[in-house]
Write a protein that holds these residues in place. Structure first.
Motif, PDB file in Angstrom:
ATOM      1  N   THR A 103       0.815  -1.209   0.000  1.00  0.00           N
ATOM      2  CA  THR A 103       0.000   0.000   0.000  1.00  0.00           C
ATOM      3  C   THR A 103       0.852   1.263   0.000  1.00  0.00           C
ATOM      4  O   THR A 103       0.351   2.357  -0.266  1.00  0.00           O
ATOM      5  N   ASP A 104       2.125   1.135   0.302  1.00  0.00           N
ATOM      6  CA  ASP A 104       3.073   2.234   0.129  1.00  0.00           C
ATOM      7  C   ASP A 104       3.867   2.083  -1.160  1.00  0.00           C
ATOM      8  O   ASP A 104       4.064   3.048  -1.898  1.00  0.00           O
ATOM      9  N   MET A 120       1.008   1.078  -4.770  1.00  0.00           N
ATOM     10  CA  MET A 120      -0.366   1.489  -4.550  1.00  0.00           C
ATOM     11  C   MET A 120      -1.264   1.202  -5.750  1.00  0.00           C
ATOM     12  O   MET A 120      -2.449   0.901  -5.606  1.00  0.00           O
ATOM     13  N   THR A 127      -3.744   3.572   4.071  1.00  0.00           N
ATOM     14  CA  THR A 127      -2.775   2.526   3.762  1.00  0.00           C
ATOM     15  C   THR A 127      -2.923   1.416   4.806  1.00  0.00           C
ATOM     16  O   THR A 127      -3.686   1.531   5.754  1.00  0.00           O
TER      17      THR A 127
END
Length: 532
Positions: free
Chosen positions: A279-280, A283, A407
Motif C-alpha cells: 500500500t506504500d 499502490m 494505507t
C-alpha cells in the motif's frame, strides 16, 4: 480498624497510573463497572466515545501523537468485537494499544450457556489480531500480566495487546506485589552487522534511504545519518515529517515512477523501519516496485526481515541503536564526497510533483496552506481525496503530523476519533480530521465526544456525494456503479445539534478562512465540484 484491601479493578487503575497512563478511552458497562471503582479518584482522564470502535481509534491517534500506548476499557463480547477493527488498524501500523476488557465469570467460561455478552472463545478471537492476550484468573498475577503487556507493546515491534478480566475476578482483593514496568534497553545490532553496514555505506556512490513508521521516534538520528551519508531520504506515508524541510527530503510515495527511478539508480538502499508494504510501495498494483540487490534492511521484528525483498544485509535492531552504532566511526564518514544528495533529492521531488498531475497538486497545495495557518497541527486522514493526494506527496512539518488509515488495514471511519485522540495526546497541538462524506458517517457520532472533552479538532468534510474512489474504480473496469452514492445528512445541522460551530464552503479560500475563524472543535464542509 484494618484498612480495606484494594480490589483487582482498583489495583489495576493504580498500576496504570504508575505506568504513566493519563488517559483511558472507554464506555462503561455492567461487565466493567468494577474497573471504574477507583478511576474517578485517580489522575487518569476518562474519555467516553460513542462506540467502542471510536475508543480504539482514539487510542490509536493518542499513541501516534504522544508516543505512549493508548489504553481502552471495553466490555466483554460486543464491546471487544467493536474494538477489533481498531486493533487491526493498530496491528497493521505497529501502534501500541492496550485493550483491557471484561469477560464472563470464570465458572461460565467455555460453557456456551448463553450468558450476556458471551462469546464461544473471546481470547481465541482476539488472538488472531492482538500481539498477545491474557485471561487474568489469579489476582496475585495482575502486576506480572500488566508488565508483560507493556513489554510486548514496547520492547519489540509495537502493536495492540489485550488483557481480559472475568467479572468475578475484578471484585476480588488484589494480592501480591505492585507493578514495576520493564525498562527494556534498545535492541543493539551486532558488531559484525555494524561493520558490514559501514563498509557498504562507504563503498556506495549513490545511496538512498527509505524510511517507514519505525523512524518516527528517531527523527534526529535519521537526519544526522542522512547528512553523513549525503543520501536522499524517501518517506512512506507513516514517516512523513521525519525529514521535515530538509534538502535531502523526498516526501513522495515509492508508488510513483519518479521515486522508483531514484531508488533504481541507487547503488545502495537502506530500508529503515519499513515493512515495504504494497500500500506504500505499489499502490497502483502495477508490480513496478523493485529494490536493488544491494539492500540494507533494519527492523526490530525478526519475522519482518524475512518478508518482502531479500536484503544483502538484514539487521534486527532498534533503529536508533543501529544508526548510533554506524555513525560512531566518524573518520569513515569524513571521506565521503561527491554524492550529490541534495541535487538528487531535488530532482526526485520535482519529478514527483510533475508526475502526480494538476488535481493532486491542487490538493497538496491546500494541505500545505492548512499547515501555514496551523503550523503545529496534526492532520489525520480517512480514505478521501485530500488524503490520497497527500499520501502521494506531502511535506509534513514534523514526525507524526501526517497519518491516516488509507494505507495498511485501510479502515473507514478512522479520522474523526483518531484526530480526537491525537489532540488529547499532544496538548497545544490542534488536529485536523480529513473526512469523506461517506467515511465520516461510520463514526459521525464522535462529534459528541469531541464536544464532551473540548477536543482541539477541526473536522474537515470533503463532500463529493458518495464513494467517488470506488465509483471511479468501477467505471474504469466497465462495471456499472452501484452502492456508491449513499445520501449524506446536512453536516452543519448535525454539528449544531452537538453544539459545534460549522460552515459550508465551496472553494479553498473560504475553507482556509473558516479554519482560521471558527473556534474548535468545529466542522467545515467542503462541497466538491460534483455538488457545485
Amino acid at each position: 480498624m484494618a484498612e480495606k484491601s484494594q480490589t483487582v479493578g482498583e489495583a489495576l487503575v493504580k498500576m496504570l497510573e504508575q505506568a504513566g497512563v493519563d488517559t483511558v478511552f472507554g464506555i462503561p458497562g455492567v461487565h466493567t463497572i468494577e474497573l471504574y471503582r477507583g478511576l474517578a479518584a485517580s489522575s487518569i482522564r476518562h474519555i467516553t466515545p460513542r462506540h467502542e470502535q471510536g475508543a480504539g481509534f482514539m487510542a490509536d491517534g493518542y499513541a501516534r501523537a504522544s508516543g505512549r500506548p493508548g489504553v481502552c476499557f471495553v466490555i466483554t463480547g460486543p464491546g471487544l468485537t467493536n474494538t477489533l477493527t481498531a486493533m487491526a488498524q493498530a496491528r497493521a501500523d505497529s501502534i501500541p494499544m492496550l485493550v483491557i476488557s471484561g469477560v464472563n465469570a470464570t465458572t461460565t467460561l467455555g460453557k456456551g450457556s448463553g450468558h450476556l455478552h458471551e462469546l464461544p472463545d473471546q481470547a481465541g478471537l482476539i488472538r488472531t489480531v492482538a500481539l498477545s492476550t491474557h485471561t487474568l484468573t489469579e489476582p496475585s498475577r495482575l502486576a506480572e500480566v500488566l508488565e508483560q503487556a507493556f513489554s510486548v507493546m514496547t520492547a519489540a515491534r509495537p502493536g495492540p495487546v489485550h488483557i481480559e478480566i472475568p467479572t468475578d475476578v475484578m471484585k476480588l482483593p488484589a494480592a501480591g506485589r505492585t507493578s514495576k514496568l520493564p525498562e527494556a534497553a534498545p535492541l543493539s545490532p551486532s558488531a559484525a552487522a555494524l561493520n558490514r553496514a559501514a563498509q557498504l555505506c562507504t563503498a556506495s556512490k549513490s545511496p538512498v534511504i527509505l524510511i517507514g513508521g519505525g523512524a518516527v521516534r528517531h527523527a534526529a538520528v535519521v537526519r544526522a545519518f542522512a547528512e553523513a551519508l549525503d543520501a536522499p531520504v524517501v518517506s512512506t506515508t507513516n514517516a512523513r515529517g521525519v525529514m521535515a524541510g530538509h534538502s535531502l527530503d523526498v516526501p513522495a510515495s515509492p508508488s510513483l515512477g519518479s521515486v522508483r527511478s531514484l531508488l533504481g539508480q541507487a547503488d545502495l538502499v537502506l530500508a529503515l523501519g519499513t515493512e515495504l508494504g504494497p500500500t506504500d510501495m505499489d499502490m497502483y498494483q502495477d508490480g513496478g516496485f523493485a529494490l536493488p540487490e544491494n539492500l540494507i534492511r533494519v527492523d526490530i521484528d525478526a519475522d519482518q526481515l524475512l518478508r518482502g525483498a531479500p536484503a544483502a544485509l538484514p539487521v534486527r535492531a532498534d533503529l536508533g541503536a543501529f544508526i548510533a552504532g554506524t555513525l560512531v566511526p566518524s573518520p569513515i564518514w569524513a571521506k565521503m564526497e561527491g554524492r550529490n544528495g541534495n541535487a538528487r533529492a531535488k530532482f526526485a521531488r520535482d519529478l514527483a510533483l510533475a508526475e502526480i498531475g494538476d488535481a493532486y497538486r491542487q490538493h497538496i497545495n491546500l494541505l500545505q496552506r492548512i499547515w501555514d495557518i496551523l503550523p503545529d497541527a496534526t492532520i489525520v486522514g480517512d480514505s478521501t481525496q485530500l488524503v490520497y493526494a497527500g499520501n502521494m506527496y506531502v511535506s509534513a512539518p514534523g514526525p507524526a503530523t501526517w497519518f491516516n488509515s488509507a494505507t495498511g488495514f485501510g479502515t473507514l471511519g478512522y479520522a474523526a476519533p483518531a484526530a480526537i485522540g491525537a489532540a488529547l495526546g499532544k496538548p497545544g497541538h490542534p488536529a485536523v480530521a480529513l473526512l469523506g462524506d461517506g467515511g465520516f458517517q461510520f463514526t459521525l457520532s464522535e462529534l459528541g465526544s469531541a464536544r464532551d472533552c473540548n477536543a482541539d479538532v477541526a473536522f474537515l468534510v470533503w463532500n463529493n456525494s458518495g464513494y467517488m474512489e470506488i465509483e471511479t474504480a468501477m467505471t474504469s473496469v466497465d462495471i456499472a456503479p452501484i452502492g456508491v452514492t449513499p445520501s449524506a445528512p446536512d453536516f452543519s445541522v448535525i454539528a449544531t445539534a452537538y453544539g459545534l460551530p460549522s460552515r459550508r464552503v465551496r472553494n479553498a479560500e473560504d475553507l482556509l478562512t473558516a479554519l482560521k475563524d471558527l473556534p474548535r472543535p468545529c466542522l467545515i464542509e467542503y462541497l466538491d465540484e460534483r455538488d457545485n
